[in-house]
Scaffold this motif. Structure first.
Motif, mmCIF file in Angstrom:
data_model
loop_
_atom_site.group_PDB
_atom_site.id
_atom_site.type_symbol
_atom_site.label_atom_id
_atom_site.label_comp_id
_atom_site.label_asym_id
_atom_site.label_seq_id
_atom_site.Cartn_x
_atom_site.Cartn_y
_atom_site.Cartn_z
ATOM 1 N N ARG A 153 46.575 -41.070 -52.967
ATOM 2 C CA ARG A 153 47.420 -40.278 -52.096
ATOM 3 C C ARG A 153 46.594 -39.294 -51.293
ATOM 4 O O ARG A 153 45.686 -38.663 -51.795
ATOM 5 C CB ARG A 153 48.471 -39.498 -52.909
ATOM 6 C CG ARG A 153 49.470 -40.424 -53.574
ATOM 7 C CD ARG A 153 50.536 -39.610 -54.281
ATOM 8 N NE ARG A 153 51.474 -40.483 -54.953
ATOM 9 C CZ ARG A 153 52.529 -41.019 -54.367
ATOM 10 N NH1 ARG A 153 52.779 -40.775 -53.112
ATOM 11 N NH2 ARG A 153 53.351 -41.801 -55.048
ATOM 12 N N THR A 200 46.813 -35.811 -49.681
ATOM 13 C CA THR A 200 47.614 -34.592 -49.710
ATOM 14 C C THR A 200 46.874 -33.496 -48.985
ATOM 15 O O THR A 200 45.737 -33.647 -48.567
ATOM 16 C CB THR A 200 47.887 -34.150 -51.157
ATOM 17 O OG1 THR A 200 46.652 -33.799 -51.757
ATOM 18 C CG2 THR A 200 48.532 -35.267 -51.958
ATOM 19 N N LEU A 211 43.774 -41.789 -41.609
ATOM 20 C CA LEU A 211 44.967 -41.034 -41.989
ATOM 21 C C LEU A 211 44.656 -39.553 -42.132
ATOM 22 O O LEU A 211 45.423 -38.691 -41.703
ATOM 23 C CB LEU A 211 45.540 -41.577 -43.298
ATOM 24 C CG LEU A 211 46.258 -42.920 -43.241
ATOM 25 C CD1 LEU A 211 46.624 -43.392 -44.633
ATOM 26 C CD2 LEU A 211 47.499 -42.846 -42.357
ATOM 27 N N GLN A 212 43.489 -39.253 -42.724
ATOM 28 C CA GLN A 212 43.114 -37.855 -42.890
ATOM 29 C C GLN A 212 42.899 -37.179 -41.539
ATOM 30 O O GLN A 212 43.308 -36.033 -41.321
ATOM 31 C CB GLN A 212 41.844 -37.762 -43.737
ATOM 32 C CG GLN A 212 41.431 -36.352 -44.105
ATOM 33 C CD GLN A 212 42.414 -35.671 -45.043
ATOM 34 O OE1 GLN A 212 43.171 -36.342 -45.729
ATOM 35 N NE2 GLN A 212 42.420 -34.355 -45.044
ATOM 36 N N LYS A 230 46.221 -36.498 -39.859
ATOM 37 C CA LYS A 230 46.816 -35.297 -40.443
ATOM 38 C C LYS A 230 46.136 -34.038 -39.898
ATOM 39 O O LYS A 230 46.779 -33.032 -39.598
ATOM 40 C CB LYS A 230 46.685 -35.351 -41.963
ATOM 41 C CG LYS A 230 47.341 -34.206 -42.689
ATOM 42 C CD LYS A 230 47.243 -34.440 -44.184
ATOM 43 C CE LYS A 230 47.969 -33.348 -44.951
ATOM 44 N NZ LYS A 230 47.928 -33.592 -46.408
ATOM 45 N N TYR A 289 52.262 -41.524 -46.381
ATOM 46 C CA TYR A 289 51.766 -40.522 -45.442
ATOM 47 C C TYR A 289 52.742 -40.325 -44.283
ATOM 48 O O TYR A 289 53.056 -39.195 -43.897
ATOM 49 C CB TYR A 289 50.399 -40.945 -44.911
ATOM 50 C CG TYR A 289 49.890 -40.020 -43.842
ATOM 51 C CD1 TYR A 289 49.326 -38.799 -44.176
ATOM 52 C CD2 TYR A 289 50.029 -40.333 -42.490
ATOM 53 C CE1 TYR A 289 48.893 -37.922 -43.209
ATOM 54 C CE2 TYR A 289 49.599 -39.463 -41.516
ATOM 55 C CZ TYR A 289 49.023 -38.262 -41.876
ATOM 56 O OH TYR A 289 48.613 -37.399 -40.913
#
Length: 610
Positions: free
Chosen positions: A14, A16, A133-134, A137, A176
């Motif tokens: 995951r 986060t 994805l990071q 974000k 996500y």
């Protein structure tokens, strides 16, 4: 089921807010699942040992070593600066924003912002799905709009990566994106993920993948989710105890009540010889309550396991969760309740106030006092008095606490007056829908306790008790109530001598009422409604019908609400006849039902001469 060939297992990591691609500690982790930190040999410089895996070139080292935005953005001008470098810069800046070292407004003022965006628009990131994805974000954290071109550039990269990543990674993308603000490209990514998952469903074999799937079930075709529930029924036997619990918890959280799957989970959890840990037991009980799935064998197994595992190392929050679930399930396992209360009594110094509230509400819901009640109540009463003044509890919790103390026969004047006042009731009733029967019933019962104790309520202007409208037609009443009243009318004529339903002067609800003497002769109710003295050797009889919801599970005792009702009726001068659904079958022959009720009435009347 339809499975051929080798089934490959995949993992999910995951992403986060606390997880960043830019790490400063040393970890070992799979390169396909997460970016890791290199551990260099003993001859390598100590500073280099803390460098992450993406530091491969002098430019990467310059980016990693930057201590402020100005020095970091100098790397943008380097001739070798590319999309991969831009991703790392974004990750560092977003981490600084999260840590409070940098602000979004500072980022908007940077001269190199446009050059950074230009490199992000070119693509060629080569950081994999997790890195992308990071970075996505990070862009949103830095103030980019979901429909901006830079964000869309990264989402295009995600769409491309969806063609070659594992199914577990697809579900990670779903996790996500569920946290993101929706945009047209957002919907396109979700649609692609859903399509791929439904097409490649045979790859879903791990518990965590099923957990993610059920978490986002709303995005999928309902028939597909039902099919996956059927698949899971066959696979659940091979999962660990913890994985089986996680599936049960996500089913509870999403209110997915697949009976075959729930039966399979409860069967295999109960079948295992190893004891359930206290944490897993609390999770399972919570899920069973959420699903209204009352598997008595599993609940008994859980409570039996708990009795021997309540060591001082158990957290107070876990105890609070257990008590809340047991109270909501209305499961009365006296050995477990005694063990939990004993734990609270012996570990009092680390018990939280909210867990003491949970204990009070649980014991009241089950109308149970543990064997260590006297020393435990001494501690509880002191804490409850101390917190009463400073507590910022909601009006609902304050009422629940006062009502619970009334059930436990420990309601004091100060607590009673704290809820039986116009200001409190005005705020409480003004914040809920009109005619909330549950709240009004609790207020009625607390008020009845106060009246019977002859407390001074002269300042109370609100009209009490609240009255409840009876059902308009007979066919709206539960079948059991109808059958009981019908059988009663065979030896106590209905109407003049037998009143069906209603409330007493103290607002306590009853299912039937009559006045009868020890020879079984009834008297007209209307003749004694004005308080006239009853004939010799006679008594008012209140009949209470206890359905499934009115009895505790595990033990066939009345719940706290029913026990308090019975006690208040007794203290008001009634002889109470309780008819339990476990002992009265509406399908029995009339003669049997009448004989049973006659005996109950005789038993109740015999208490008048005791």
């Amino acid at each position: 089921m339809f499975r051929t060939g080798l089934l490959v297992k995949f993992g999910i990591v995951r992403i986060t807010s606390s997880c960043s691609l830019v790490q400063t500690s040393v970890k070992w982790c799979s390169t396909s699942a997460n970016l890791f930190l290199k551990q260099t040999d003993s001859k390598t410089d100590e500073h280099l040992s803390s460098e992450p895996a993406w530091v491969k070139t002098p430019l990467d080292k310059q980016i990693f070593s930057a201590s402020d935005a100005k020095s970091l953005l100098m790397s943008v001008e380097h001739q070798n600066f590319d999309g991969r470098c831009a991703i790392n810069v974004v990750n560092i800046l977003s981490r600084w924003v999260s840590e409070g070292k940098f602000t979004v407004s500072d980022f908007q003022k940077l001269d190199s912002k446009a050059k950074l965006e230009e490199n992000l628009l070119k693509g060629e990131f080569s950081v994999g799905i997790f890195g992308t994805l990071q970075a996505l974000k990070g862009l949103l954290l830095l103030g980019f709009k979901p429909n901006s071109k830079v964000v869309e550039s990264l989402e295009n990269e995600i769409l491309w990566l969806l063609r070659k990543i594992t199914l577990g990674q697809h579900l990670l993308v779903m996790d996500y994106y569920s946290q993101m603000q929706e945009s047209a490209r957002h919907q396109q990514v979700i649609k692609e993920v859903v399509s791929n998952v439904q097409r490649r469903w045979v790859e879903i074999v791990e518990a965590k993948d099923f957990v993610s799937l059920f978490k986002h079930a709303a995005h999928f075709n309902p028939k597909f989710i039902e099919k996956m529930e059927d698949v899971l029924v066959e696979l659940v036997q091979g999962f660990s105890q913890e994985d089986q619990t996680k599936i049960l918890v996500i089913l509870g959280a999403t209110q997915r009540r697949s009976t075959p799957l729930l039966r399979a989970l409860s069967y295999h959890l109960n079948k295992r010889s190893d004891k359930l840990s206290v944490r897993l037991a609390a999770d399972i009980l919570f899920a069973l309550h959420r699903l209204s799935f009352h598997d008595h064998l599993l609940m008994e197994r859980i409570c039996n396991d708990l009795v021997t595992q309540l060591t001082p190392e158990v957290k107070s929050s876990t105890i609070g969760s257990l008590l809340t679930s047991l109270g909501q399930l209305k499961y009365r396992h006296e050995g477990c309740l005694d063990a939990v209360c004993d734990w609270v009594n012996h570990n009092w110094t680390k018990v939280r106030y909210q867990d003491v509230l949970s204990l009070t509400l649980c014991l009241a819901a089950l109308d149970f006092l543990p064997s260590c009640w006297e020393p435990l109540w001494e501690k509880m009463s002191v804490l409850l008095r101390q917190k009463r003044v400073s507590s910022d509890l909601s009006k609902f919790i304050q009422l629940d606490l006062a009502w619970s103390l009334a059930v436990l026969n420990h309601l004091d004047l100060e607590t009673g007056q704290s809820v039986l006042n116009d200001e409190f009731m005005g705020e409480l009733l003004g914040s809920i829908p009109a005619n909330n029967r549950g709240v009004q019933m609790k207020l009625n019962q607390v008020w009845a306790v106060a009246i019977l104790k002859k407390w001074d309520l002269s300042r109370l202007k609100t009209a009490l008790p609240f009255t409840f409208n009876t059902p308009a037609t007979a066919n709206q009443k539960p079948t059991l109530n109808q059958a009981v009243v019908s059988a009663l009318s065979n030896f106590i004529p209905s109407g003049k001598y037998l009143r069906e339903g209603g409330q007493t002067r103290l607002g306590i609800e009853i299912d039937a009422e009559c006045i009868i003497n020890d020879k079984g002769v009834p008297f007209p109710l209307a003749d004694y409604d004005d308080g006239k003295e009853l004939p010799a050797n006679s008594a008012r009889v209140a009949v209470i019908v206890l359905n499934y919801k009115d009895l505790c599970k595990g033990k066939s005792f009345s719940t706290g609400a029913q026990a308090l009702r019975e006690r208040l009726l007794t203290q008001s001068g009634y002889r109470v006849v309780t008819v339990k659904h476990t002992e009265f079958d509406p399908r029995d022959k009339l003669v049997k039902k009448v004989q049973y009720l006659e005996q109950l009435v005789k038993n109740a009347l015999s208490t008048t001469r005791m």
